[in-house]
Design an enzyme around this catalytic site. Structure first.
Site, PDB file in Angstrom:
ATOM      1  CG  HIS A  97      -8.871  -1.965   3.348  1.00  0.00           C
ATOM      2  ND1 HIS A  97      -8.576  -2.003   2.008  1.00  0.00           N
ATOM      3  CD2 HIS A  97      -8.650  -0.689   3.736  1.00  0.00           C
ATOM      4  CE1 HIS A  97      -8.189  -0.813   1.614  1.00  0.00           C
ATOM      5  NE2 HIS A  97      -8.228   0.009   2.630  1.00  0.00           N
ATOM      6  CG  ASP A  98     -11.391   1.452   2.974  1.00  0.00           C
ATOM      7  OD1 ASP A  98     -11.120   1.413   4.189  1.00  0.00           O
ATOM      8  OD2 ASP A  98     -10.710   2.096   2.148  1.00  0.00           O
ATOM      9  CD  GLU A 109      -8.825   4.124  -1.878  1.00  0.00           C
ATOM     10  OE1 GLU A 109      -9.712   3.672  -1.132  1.00  0.00           O
ATOM     11  OE2 GLU A 109      -7.892   4.840  -1.462  1.00  0.00           O
ATOM     12  CG  ASP A 114      -4.738   5.276   0.747  1.00  0.00           C
ATOM     13  OD1 ASP A 114      -5.742   4.546   0.748  1.00  0.00           O
ATOM     14  OD2 ASP A 114      -4.601   6.258   1.499  1.00  0.00           O
ATOM     15  CG  ASP A 128      -2.361   0.077   0.909  1.00  0.00           C
ATOM     16  OD1 ASP A 128      -2.745   1.007   0.191  1.00  0.00           O
ATOM     17  OD2 ASP A 128      -3.118  -0.787   1.373  1.00  0.00           O
TER      18      ASP A 128
END
Length: 568
Positions: A339-340, A265, A208, A101
């Site tokens: 994960h979100d 993302e 990210d 990440d």
């Protein structure tokens, strides 16, 4: 139809690991890097080519590692740099790759850069973050510089008494945004967050908040979206900003000597904007995550403002998430969990004991047929679902959920029981913690994740849903995922690279689409209801490739899915 160029990262299956909840090797209740290493053969057998490791950097863990205090070290509870080197080596020895990440929109307040920046207005690193003076009203009351809201509730500005100014934080107060307008800042980010890890052998990055680094420099008030709120969504002033593509081109240039993959993302963008990021000729990122599917039914500016969705909405979201690549040199991603967001079976299938497994297979079948690079989130392959519906607010740990609940209680001190229950229902359905419970490895206490009480409550259904039991069951969801991933690669011309066309838009129960390859095509039918549903086959010679249920009926049973193959 334009034939896409082939690349290793287009054909890869990527498995996302959330380190805190994956596998605890030293029994301190927290997952760690040695725990990951111990499961690499399991992942290889599943058909995984790339591991995406969520933040493992040193951090105070206010936002589960997305608040980084040192890009060049590891959070001690996860392990050491030596452990990371071993993980990289062990992945490579199995023919697998590892991506990290890349969190470079913000750091932690504990990062040495920010400590210097906040120390005085004359510090050389003052301009490495975004500082603004207060605004004062006619009564002399101090206010933030503008009305921008944080994604984690409240103002996006935090007052700092040391210098009598506010710093910008689009997320938590402990996550100050870096100032990408500063050349020195960018050079330090490149060296510390990117080049340090490329030199250690990582194979790329999930980037990210990839659309947020370039803020509009006027910092004026955002339009009023929610009249009842003091602070307003400000995406128009920080998403796809004026220099964002310049910044990404430089990042890509840094990575160009290495054969790496990058996935950004971005979340939301038009077709035109998406192509600026991921068109091959633009030389920015390989692919991007868009949130059309995972956010269906929610307000993109506020996940807990939920209105619901039907199968037609779901079909539209699937189509829009990938259609920007049609006829272009761009590439897309395929995912329905991370994960979100909550667990996909609860969101798009049916998590009741009767239908959990079969609907999980329906979603696996769907996902493995879609064009783009495949992403699976830990536990998805065994059908992990949302947390139990009796969880109280004290069971949740995610800063986003807790801030939202506190803000609701602050604004509505006299809220009735029904209002609170309504909010808790939405939290239970949509909270990020749903994806973050410990992975269920077996039916021993704490689900085989650890031998001691984990940092987060284990989902109660682990005795029925776990890796060990599914490895023994030839009809399990886990083994169905294995088979689907093999078929995806065997027929990659159809499933990975093929043209996607929905053929039953208005059907409220069945999702039917065709995937067209060069010489063969696939006809895919999936029943997303608890009723038996009729379907029709195209007037071509076809054969059944796979089904998630043994049946030969001319109707699909609840959550039954089938793939038929025919020659073009």
């Amino acid at each position: 139809m334009t034939k896409p160029t082939t690349k290793w990262w287009k054909e890869a299956t990527v498995y996302q690991i959330w380190p805190a909840s994956y596998k605890d090797s030293n029994n301190d209740g927290i997952g760690d890097i040695p725990g990951i290493i111990s499961t690499l053969d399991y992942l290889s057998d599943l058909g995984i080519d790339v591991i995406w490791l969520s933040p493992m950097y040193d951090s105070p863990q206010d936002d589960m590692g997305y608040d980084i205090s040192n890009y060049e070290n590891v959070y001690p509870k996860y392990g050491t740099l030596k452990d990371m080197d071993e993980l990289i080596s062990q992945c490579h020895s199995r023919g697998m790759k590892l991506i990290l990440d890349l969190v470079i929109n913000h750091t932690s307040v504990d990062h040495p850069w920010f400590k210097e920046s906040r120390s005085s207005k004359t510090n050389p690193k003052r301009d490495w973050y975004i500082w603004k003076p207060p605004r004062y009203d006619e009564h002399g009351n101090r206010h933030p510089p503008n009305n921008w809201s944080s994604y984690f509730s409240g103002s996006a500005w935090k007052y700092d008494e040391t210098t009598d100014e506010y710093y910008l934080h689009l997320f938590a107060e402990s996550q100050p945004d870096l100032n990408w307008e500063n050349d020195d800042t960018r050079r330090s980010i490149h060296a510390s967050a990117v080049e340090f890890w490329l030199k250690r052998g990582v194979d790329g990055f999930r980037i990210d908040t990839a659309g947020m680094y370039s803020k509009h420099q006027h910092f004026k008030d955002a339009p009023i979206t929610y009249p009842e709120s003091e602070f307003q969504p400000c995406k128009i002033y920080h998403q796809h900003g004026p220099r964002i593509h310049e910044f990404h081109k430089k990042l890509a240039e840094l990575m160009s000597p290495y054969d790496v993959m990058t996935v950004g993302e971005v979340g939301h963008s038009t077709r035109e904007e998406s192509l600026k990021y991921v068109s091959e000729q633009q030389k920015e990122m390989n692919m991007m995550f868009l949130f059309d599917v995972v956010e269906v039914g929610s307000d993109p500016a506020d996940r807990f403002r939920y209105k619901g969705f039907n199968l037609l909405d779901f079909k539209k979201a699937i189509k829009s998430q990938g259609e920007f690549i049609e006829g272009t040199d761009a590439w897309s991603t395929v995912f329905i969990e991370n994960h979100d967001f909550p667990r996909s079976i609860t969101r798009f299938g049916n998590d009741s004991p009767e239908y959990r497994e079969i609907s999980g297979k329906a979603l696996a079948l769907l996902q493995c047929c879609l064009t783009g690079t495949e992403f699976i989130f830990q536990g998805q392959e065994i059908g992990m679902v949302n947390v139990p519906r009796d969880w109280k607010i004290d069971d949740y740990l995610d800063i986003n959920t807790l801030n939202y609940y506190k803000q609701f209680k602050s604004k509505n001190p006299n809220a009735c029981e029904d209002q609170v229950n309504d909010l808790m229902t939405k939290i239970n359905y949509l909270a990020r913690d749903n994806a973050r419970t410990p992975v269920q490895w077996d039916d021993s206490p704490y689900a085989g994740f650890s031998q001691v009480k984990p940092w987060m409550r284990v989902n109660d259904n682990y005795p029925e849903v776990n890796v060990k039991s599914q490895l023994k069951d030839k009809n399990s969801l886990l083994l169905f995922w294995r088979e689907m991933l093999k078929l995806r690669k065997k027929y990659k011309d159809i499933f990975i690279y093929g043209h996607f066309e929905i053929v039953d838009w208005e059907n409220p129960k069945v999702f039917t689409f065709i995937k067209t390859g060069e010489t063969q095509s696939a006809y895919v039918v999936i029943n997303f209801s608890t009723d038996n549903a009729p379907f029709t086959l195209p007037n071509k010679d076809n054969r059944l490739l796979i089904s998630n249920k043994e049946t030969s009926s001319d109707k699909l049973t609840p959550y039954e899915g089938r793939i038929y193959i025919f020659n073009n």
